[in-house]
Motif scaffolding. Structure first.
Motif, mmCIF file in Angstrom:
data_model
loop_
_atom_site.group_PDB
_atom_site.id
_atom_site.type_symbol
_atom_site.label_atom_id
_atom_site.label_comp_id
_atom_site.label_asym_id
_atom_site.label_seq_id
_atom_site.Cartn_x
_atom_site.Cartn_y
_atom_site.Cartn_z
ATOM 1 N N LEU A 185 5.234 10.861 -7.928
ATOM 2 C CA LEU A 185 4.684 11.201 -9.244
ATOM 3 C C LEU A 185 5.262 12.504 -9.771
ATOM 4 C CD1 LEU A 185 0.909 10.310 -8.742
ATOM 5 C CD2 LEU A 185 2.733 8.892 -9.677
ATOM 6 N N GLY A 186 6.296 13.002 -9.093
ATOM 7 C CA GLY A 186 6.930 14.262 -9.481
ATOM 8 C C GLY A 186 7.795 14.109 -10.723
ATOM 9 N N SER A 214 0.870 -1.162 0.000
ATOM 10 C CA SER A 214 0.000 0.000 0.000
ATOM 11 C C SER A 214 0.915 1.223 0.000
ATOM 12 C CB SER A 214 -0.844 -0.062 1.278
ATOM 13 O OG SER A 214 -1.450 1.159 1.520
ATOM 14 N N VAL A 215 0.658 2.148 -0.916
ATOM 15 C CA VAL A 215 1.563 3.302 -1.039
ATOM 16 C C VAL A 215 0.815 4.624 -1.123
ATOM 17 C CG1 VAL A 215 3.383 2.008 -2.238
ATOM 18 C CG2 VAL A 215 1.610 3.162 -3.577
ATOM 19 N N ILE A 216 1.524 5.687 -0.836
ATOM 20 C CA ILE A 216 1.032 7.036 -1.097
ATOM 21 C C ILE A 216 1.516 7.415 -2.493
ATOM 22 C CG2 ILE A 216 1.450 9.469 -0.514
ATOM 23 C CD1 ILE A 216 0.657 8.974 2.155
ATOM 24 N N PHE A 217 0.619 7.855 -3.348
ATOM 25 C CA PHE A 217 1.011 8.383 -4.654
ATOM 26 C C PHE A 217 1.224 9.877 -4.463
ATOM 27 C CE2 PHE A 217 -0.905 4.420 -5.993
ATOM 28 C CZ PHE A 217 -0.120 4.043 -7.077
ATOM 29 N N LEU A 257 6.477 8.411 -13.520
ATOM 30 C CA LEU A 257 5.661 8.938 -14.618
ATOM 31 C C LEU A 257 6.418 8.933 -15.947
ATOM 32 C CD1 LEU A 257 2.953 10.268 -15.492
ATOM 33 C CD2 LEU A 257 4.050 12.467 -15.092
ATOM 34 N N GLU A 258 7.669 9.382 -15.905
ATOM 35 C CA GLU A 258 8.468 9.424 -17.135
ATOM 36 C C GLU A 258 8.658 8.034 -17.711
ATOM 37 O OE1 GLU A 258 12.238 11.561 -17.011
ATOM 38 O OE2 GLU A 258 11.210 13.222 -16.019
#
Ligand SMILES: *[C@@H]1O[C@H](CO)[C@@H](O)[C@H](O)[C@H]1NC(C)=O
Ligand SMILES: *[C@@H]1O[C@H](CO)[C@@H](O)[C@H](O)[C@H]1NC(C)=O
Ligand SMILES: *[C@@H]1O[C@H](CO)[C@@H](O)[C@H](O)[C@H]1NC(C)=O
Ligand SMILES: *[C@@H]1O[C@H](CO)[C@@H](O)[C@H](O)[C@H]1NC(C)=O
Length: 377
Positions: free
Chosen positions: A173-174, A76-79, A187-188
């Motif tokens: 997600l940066g 379980s993760v924080i996005f 994301l990249e």
């Protein structure tokens, strides 16, 4: 009823699959009372950290599920839109590190797709440190397999910050500028491997009753049923993180802040603003101090909106958005879901993102905003 629901679900999966859109449902839990505000971090690369005490029962944190390796190991993760690195607790963390032991841990020996990297890392968040070494493996989410993700296997998690949290790790997600050198952030990589149609993602967070707290992140597109009207696009002001320019902020007829950069950050619960604007806000709202908190009466129906002007459009926050309920003894009080930082920018956290649906468009270097719908599904 059930059949209609099932039909709808099947239809949405199909259309998502065709358009290469990947959906991650988010679930939310209350943060543990007394824990520090979590991901306020050193985006300016200074070593200064932030300490914001917060005790409330309506402070939510949002998580999603991923798996790592072959066969899959679940986490379980924080996005987190405010950082660019990904990490999970490691099976090799010492017994003495309870914050690590108390979470699910990645075991590279159990994965046939694991490749060692060997470099060490240290991450400093507002509330504590994470230390470990880098590894490479396949990350699975929403039915997609993303190979060659370089992520941190954490050996040390600062007890105070991580021991009681419900999530195991974090997916950043940066943008690449903030990532570990010679690594490609999530994301990249997702875009480079063409797992999604368009290089963008969208965030929908529910927080107000009667909605069930939760939400979703959609990679590769946005969901028109989750917002009202049209998306209002603004350029990213500095191509180093998901930030935009606030033209000014007013409360009633008073201006509390001028032109300033703001970071959109799913990893921060509150709205953070420079001390001066914060002081102005306290003054305009006539807060009083009780037990060390700036409080207001929850039932006060005359409280004005906080109006944030972005790209020529006003994004209002109502008292319902910017206040959180707090129980002190037997008394119910409302505290501001806003905190000061001694930095020259704002952080628009979940308090803002719960009210506004946001689109993070890396291809067009812009951010889209629209009023999120509220409904209990
Ligand atoms: C996440 O995984 C857990 C099991 O590890 C499951 O109980 C939960 O329903 C999942 N949540 C979502 C939103 O997928
Ligand atoms: C914070 O700054 C330090 C020192 O420059 C850096 O090593 C670290 O990676 C930064 N942390 C984050 C989360 O960006
Ligand atoms: C990690 O996985 C290997 C291979 O399955 C197993 O032998 C080992 O016991 C596991 N380590 C721990 C600490 O569970
Ligand atoms: C990484 O850290 C470990 C233990 O903290 C140390 O033994 C090792 O030499 C470090 N490796 C590198 C490449 O710096």
């Amino acid at each position: 009823m059930l059949r209609i629901l099932f039909g709808l679900l099947a239809f949405s999966c199909l259309s998502f699959a065709n358009k290469k859109v990947l959906k991650v449902p988010l679930y939310a839990t209350e943060k543990v009372s007394g824990s520090d505000l979590f991901f306020a971090r050193n985006l300016t690369k200074g070593s200064e950290t932030l300490h914001l005490k917060l005790q409330t029962h309506t402070n939510l944190a949002y998580y999603g599920n991923i798996s790592m390796g072959t066969p899959k190991q679940h986490f379980s993760v924080i996005f987190d839109t405010g950082s660019s690195n990904t990490w999970l607790p490691s099976i090799n963390c010492p017994k003495s590190n309870l914050a690590c032991q108390n979470h699910r841990r990645y075991n590279s020996s159990r994965s046939s797709t694991y490749t060692p990297d060997g470099r060490n890392f240290t991450l400093r968040y507002g509330s504590g440190r994470v230390v470990g070494y880098l590894s490479k493996d396949t990350l699975h989410f929403s039915g997609a397999d993303l190979p060659d993700v370089i992520f941190g296997e954490s050996l040390f998690l600062q007890h105070f910050a991580f021991n009681t949290v419900r999530f195991d790790g974090l997916v950043g997600l940066g943008l690449g500028v903030l990532a570990w050198s010679n690594t490609t952030p999530f994301l990249e990589l997702l875009c480079a491997k063409k797992l999604i149609e368009k290089c963008l993602f969208s965030v929908y967070l529910r927080r107000h009753p009667p909605d069930i707290p939760g939400g979703e992140i959609l990679f590769g597109g946005f969901d028109k049923s989750k917002f009202e009207g049209k998306l209002h696009y603004v350029p990213i002001s500095l191509w180093n993180s998901w930030n935009l320019e606030i033209t000014k902020t007013t409360v009633g007829s008073k201006q509390i802040g001028g032109k300033i950069n703001a970071i959109l950050d799913t990893g921060t619960s509150l709205i953070l603003m420079p001390q001066e604007s914060y002081d102005n806000l306290l003054k305009v709202l006539s807060t009083r101090v009780e037990n060390g908190y700036n409080v207001l009466t929850c039932e006060d129906k005359t409280l004005p909106n906080v109006n944030i002007l972005i790209g020529g459009k006003v994004f209002p926050l109502t008292a319902n958005d910017y206040l959180m309920e707090l129980t002190l003894g037997r008394k119910k009080l409302c505290v501001l879901a806003v905190a000061p930082i001694n930095r020259g920018f704002w952080v628009l956290g979940d308090v803002f993102l719960g009210r506004y649906y946001t689109v993070y468009d890396a291809a067009a270097k812009r951010i889209g905003l629209a009023k999120a719908v509220r409904r209990g599904k």
